[in-house]
Design an enzyme around this catalytic site. Sequence first.
Site, PDB file in Angstrom:
ATOM      1  N   GLY A   1       0.778  -1.244   0.000  1.00 52.72           N
ATOM      2  CA  GLY A   1       0.000   0.000   0.000  1.00 52.72           C
ATOM      3  C   GLY A   1       0.802   1.283   0.000  1.00 52.72           C
TER       4      GLY A   1
ATOM      5  N   LYS B   1      -5.198  -8.248  -9.495  1.00 50.82           N
ATOM      6  CA  LYS B   1      -6.298  -9.059  -9.991  1.00 50.82           C
ATOM      7  C   LYS B   1      -7.005  -8.230 -11.048  1.00 50.82           C
ATOM      8  CE  LYS B   1     -10.461 -11.318  -8.366  1.00 50.82           C
ATOM      9  NZ  LYS B   1     -10.388 -12.472  -9.224  1.00 50.82           N
TER      10      LYS B   1
ATOM     11  N   ASN C   1      -4.692   2.919 -13.299  1.00 47.90           N
ATOM     12  CA  ASN C   1      -3.771   1.896 -12.792  1.00 47.90           C
ATOM     13  C   ASN C   1      -2.366   2.474 -12.812  1.00 47.90           C
ATOM     14  OD1 ASN C   1      -2.770  -0.751 -12.074  1.00 47.90           O
ATOM     15  ND2 ASN C   1      -2.163  -1.042 -14.209  1.00 47.90           N
TER      16      ASN C   1
ATOM     17  N   HIS D   1       1.573   1.386 -13.047  1.00 45.52           N
ATOM     18  CA  HIS D   1       2.394   0.237 -13.445  1.00 45.52           C
ATOM     19  C   HIS D   1       3.868   0.623 -13.336  1.00 45.52           C
ATOM     20  CE1 HIS D   1       3.177  -3.594 -15.356  1.00 45.52           C
ATOM     21  NE2 HIS D   1       4.086  -2.983 -16.093  1.00 45.52           N
TER      22      HIS D   1
ATOM     23  N   GLU E   1       6.953   6.359  -8.728  1.00 42.94           N
ATOM     24  CA  GLU E   1       5.504   6.077  -8.690  1.00 42.94           C
ATOM     25  C   GLU E   1       4.804   6.986  -7.681  1.00 42.94           C
ATOM     26  OE1 GLU E   1       4.180   1.924  -8.506  1.00 42.94           O
ATOM     27  OE2 GLU E   1       6.236   1.336  -8.957  1.00 42.94           O
TER      28      GLU E   1
END
Length: 212
Positions: free
Chosen positions: A12, A92, A108, A110, A180
Site C-alpha cells: 500500500g 487481480k 492503474n 504500473h 511512482e
Amino acid sequence: MLKIAVFGSGRGSNFKAVLDAIQNGELPDSRIVLVVSNNSDAGILDLARAAGLPARHISQKLSGSEEAFTADLLASLRAAAANLIVLAGYMKQLPSSVIAAYRHRILNIHPALLPSFGGKGMYGLRVHQAVLAAHESLSGATVHIVDEEYDHGPIVLQRTVPVLASDSAESLAARVLEMEHTVLPEALRLFAEGRVSVVEGQSHVHVISLQE
Ligand code: GAR
C-alpha cells in the site's frame, strides 16, 4: 470532488502517497472514500484503517461466485459514492462490469514504461527483471486509464528513471517506486483539475488530451 476508491493487494505504499498528497494539500478537491483489497492481510488495509478510512476485504472466494463478487464490489463503490477507482498494486483483473460501470474513471499505476513490460505475469520484481534482461537504459512509472485488457488503455502520465549498470531488480524497483509515489498523485491532480479528457471514436478510446 474526486471521491477515490483505492484497490490494492499488498503493502500500500502508493495508497499512502495519495493519502499524504491529500493531507498535504497537494491534491485539491479529493478524498479517499474506500480502500479495497482482495487479500485480508494486505498492508494497504492496515494503513487505511490506521488512517480512519473505510477498508474492505472483498474477494471472489469470500463472495462465493464471480457474479456475487462483482455485485459486492459495485455495492461498496456505490455506498461510498466513489467516482474514481485507483488500482495501486491490485494484482487481480477487475470484472468487466465494474470496468464498464466506471468507464474512463479507473486508473492503474504500473512500474514500467507501458506499453513495454506490461501484461499478465508482469508484476512485482518480474517487471524489473525483464527490463534488466532487455538491457534497457530507461524504465519508469506509468499511470493509465484501465480498459478490459491487462495493463492497457490510454496513458495519462509517464515518467522515466535511469537503469544503472549496477542495478539489481530490487534496486531498480526501489527507484521506480519512488517515482511512482510522485506520478500517481500528479495524475490524480490532473483528474481533480478536470484536465484529462478521453475522446471516443466509434467504439474505442483513441485520443487522450491534456488541456493546458
Ligand atoms: C507498485 O510497484 C505498482 O506499480 C505495482 O505493484 C506495486 C504495489 O506497491 N503494480 C503492478 O505491478 C501492476 N501490474 P504498493 O502496494 O506499495 O503500492
